[in-house]
Scaffold this motif. Structure first.
Motif, PDB file in Angstrom:
ATOM      1  N   ASP A   1      -1.373   0.812   9.490  1.00 57.87           N
ATOM      2  CA  ASP A   1      -0.354   1.844   9.346  1.00 57.87           C
ATOM      3  C   ASP A   1       0.774   1.240   8.509  1.00 57.87           C
ATOM      4  O   ASP A   1       1.649   0.536   9.022  1.00 57.87           O
ATOM      5  CB  ASP A   1       0.160   2.280  10.724  1.00 57.87           C
ATOM      6  N   VAL A   2       0.734   1.497   7.204  1.00 59.52           N
ATOM      7  CA  VAL A   2       1.676   0.858   6.279  1.00 59.52           C
ATOM      8  C   VAL A   2       3.114   1.276   6.578  1.00 59.52           C
ATOM      9  O   VAL A   2       4.030   0.443   6.571  1.00 59.52           O
ATOM     10  CB  VAL A   2       1.306   1.201   4.817  1.00 59.52           C
TER      11      VAL A   2
ATOM     12  N   LYS B   1       8.429  -0.493   8.640  1.00 60.14           N
ATOM     13  CA  LYS B   1       9.607  -0.268   9.469  1.00 60.14           C
ATOM     14  C   LYS B   1       9.903  -1.487  10.346  1.00 60.14           C
ATOM     15  O   LYS B   1      11.060  -1.728  10.716  1.00 60.14           O
ATOM     16  CB  LYS B   1       9.415   0.972  10.340  1.00 60.14           C
ATOM     17  N   LYS B   2       8.883  -2.258  10.695  1.00 62.36           N
ATOM     18  CA  LYS B   2       9.075  -3.455  11.514  1.00 62.36           C
ATOM     19  C   LYS B   2       9.832  -4.536  10.748  1.00 62.36           C
ATOM     20  O   LYS B   2      10.445  -5.417  11.339  1.00 62.36           O
ATOM     21  CB  LYS B   2       7.722  -4.003  11.974  1.00 62.36           C
TER      22      LYS B   2
ATOM     23  N   LEU C   1       5.009  -6.646   6.532  1.00 60.21           N
ATOM     24  CA  LEU C   1       4.135  -6.024   5.543  1.00 60.21           C
ATOM     25  C   LEU C   1       3.773  -7.000   4.431  1.00 60.21           C
ATOM     26  O   LEU C   1       2.645  -6.968   3.909  1.00 60.21           O
ATOM     27  CB  LEU C   1       4.811  -4.785   4.952  1.00 60.21           C
ATOM     28  N   SER C   2       4.697  -7.888   4.091  1.00 57.58           N
ATOM     29  CA  SER C   2       4.451  -8.835   2.995  1.00 57.58           C
ATOM     30  C   SER C   2       3.244  -9.707   3.277  1.00 57.58           C
ATOM     31  O   SER C   2       2.481 -10.043   2.359  1.00 57.58           O
ATOM     32  CB  SER C   2       5.686  -9.710   2.768  1.00 57.58           C
ATOM     33  N   ARG C   3       3.036 -10.064   4.526  1.00 52.98           N
ATOM     34  CA  ARG C   3       1.877 -10.893   4.859  1.00 52.98           C
ATOM     35  C   ARG C   3       0.585 -10.199   4.489  1.00 52.98           C
ATOM     36  O   ARG C   3      -0.330 -10.792   3.899  1.00 52.98           O
ATOM     37  CB  ARG C   3       1.900 -11.216   6.355  1.00 52.98           C
TER      38      ARG C   3
END
Length: 383
Positions: free
Chosen positions: A202-203, A208-209, A214-216
């Motif tokens: 869930d992109v 939002k986290k 997300l970068s990982r």
């Protein structure tokens, strides 16, 4: 009178002239999509582009009667030559007025450098990596260029033929209407997920986290790209620094609905990235988003009617297990969700039937063809 001058990679003033020539040459053209100045400066900055660790570059401007009439850059890609066993010099950023003598003068500089290096062939347009624009447009001059492509006037082809250039390889670009979500694909998607233990990230929720979360996953996508694209023509490995530059670009145009990341044990095994068409942004901004391109940028990011396929990649271990079918299904779901009407693929190698077959069921239209040209360094037409 035609004069060719080499410009210094350290001169911001000369490099700005080099980049601005493209903007001026295609001013008013309804199909061209200019490059961002910031991207171009970074690409030709040894401090920012880590490809300079295994590649050298020379940049040239041609003047006719005191005015800039053409440009070209040569790249000695030692990494790619070692990988494939070639003796090639690449050319990129070739743009010229409709005067063959200017073209001839520009390539004379590359022939000279190639001989000094002991190279046997000049190929292009090819840049530092497969992440960059490649190939000269040979069909589809009346079609919109995408941000990940190069547009050129038809006379470029005539100039190359006069030089004695020959085809090395072609890339094809397709355009298709976005189909409705197919229940059959949805059932197949669910079946593959259950059978292989896959899940779809869930992109939007992950972003939002926090960016670091997300970068990982994005960096893992680029690892997948590195593995999946390695056998293709002209593709050289990209290192960590290059991947971080590419990740920064992805963040600039990221719409969660246009990204699909397939995970296995919380690691990316396949991905598909699309981006909103930003042609109008680049045209209005003339090489910059701010200030003139900001309104078209906001419109492109919030009311996307045309999307461009950036790339699809699958690890070798997960080929032929259904991950690609999942990507296509989830991409179609995302495209429909935000109201995209048309999807255009990026350049695909003409003999890469595996990726082309993915789109056949959607009645794609071949809209553009691009070519990598070759020139023998010691040929008849290069004196």
């Amino acid at each position: 009178m035609i004069e060719v001058k080499q410009i210094s990679l350290d001169s911001k003033k000369d490099k700005k002239k080099f980049f601005k020539f493209l903007i001026d040459l295609y001013k008013g053209n309804p199909y061209a999509c200019p490059n961002l100045y910031t991207d171009e400066f970074a690409e030709f900055d040894p401090e920012k582009n880590d490809a300079f660790r295994f590649a050298d570059c020379k940049m040239f401007l041609a003047y006719k009667d005191g005015k800039i009439a053409g440009r070209i850059a040569g790249i000695w890609h030692r990494g790619a030559n070692e990988k494939f066993g070639y003796k090639q010099l690449r050319f990129t950023r070739f743009d010229v007025i409709d005067d063959f003598e200017v073209t001839k003068a520009l390539f004379a500089e590359l022939y000279k450098w190639a001989r000094e290096l002991g190279m046997e062939e000049i190929i292009g347009p090819m840049s530092f990596s497969d992440l960059n624009e490649e190939g000269m447009l040979i069909e589809g001059f009346d079609k919109d260029s995408t941000y990940i492509e190069i547009y050129n006037y038809p006379y470029y082809v005539e100039h190359m033929e006069k030089l004695g250039a020959y085809k090395v390889v072609d890339w094809e670009c397709y355009r298709m209407a976005v189909p409705p979500v197919d229940p059959k694909f949805e059932r197949l998607n669910n079946m593959v997920m259950e059978r292989e233990g896959y899940e779809v990230l869930d992109v939007r929720k992950t972003r939002k986290k926090g960016k670091k979360y997300l970068s990982r996953y994005i960096m893992e996508c680029l690892d997948v790209l590195d593995e999946a694209y390695a056998p293709l023509y002209g593709v050289s490995p990209i290192n960590e620094k290059q991947k971080r530059r590419e990740m920064a670009t992805i963040y600039q145009i990221l719409i969660p609905e246009l990204a699909c990341l397939v995970l296995k044990d919380d690691h990316v095994v396949a991905y598909g990235f699309m981006m909103p068409s930003i042609n109008e942004v680049m045209r209005k901004g003339r090489g910059s988003v701010f200030p003139r391109g900001i309104i078209p940028y906001i419109k492109a990011m919030t009311h996307c009617k045309v999307a461009d396929m950036m790339s699809i990649g699958v690890t070798k271990a997960h080929n032929n297990k259904g991950a690609v079918a999942m990507i296509i299904h989830n991409c179609i779901v995302g495209l429909n969700k935000i109201g995209v009407e048309y999807l255009e693929t990026g350049p695909m190698l003409e003999h890469n039937t595996h990726i082309q077959n993915l789109w056949k069921r959607f009645n794609p239209e071949l809209v553009k063809r691009r070519r990598c040209w070759g020139l023998k360094v010691n040929g008849e037409n290069n004196d």
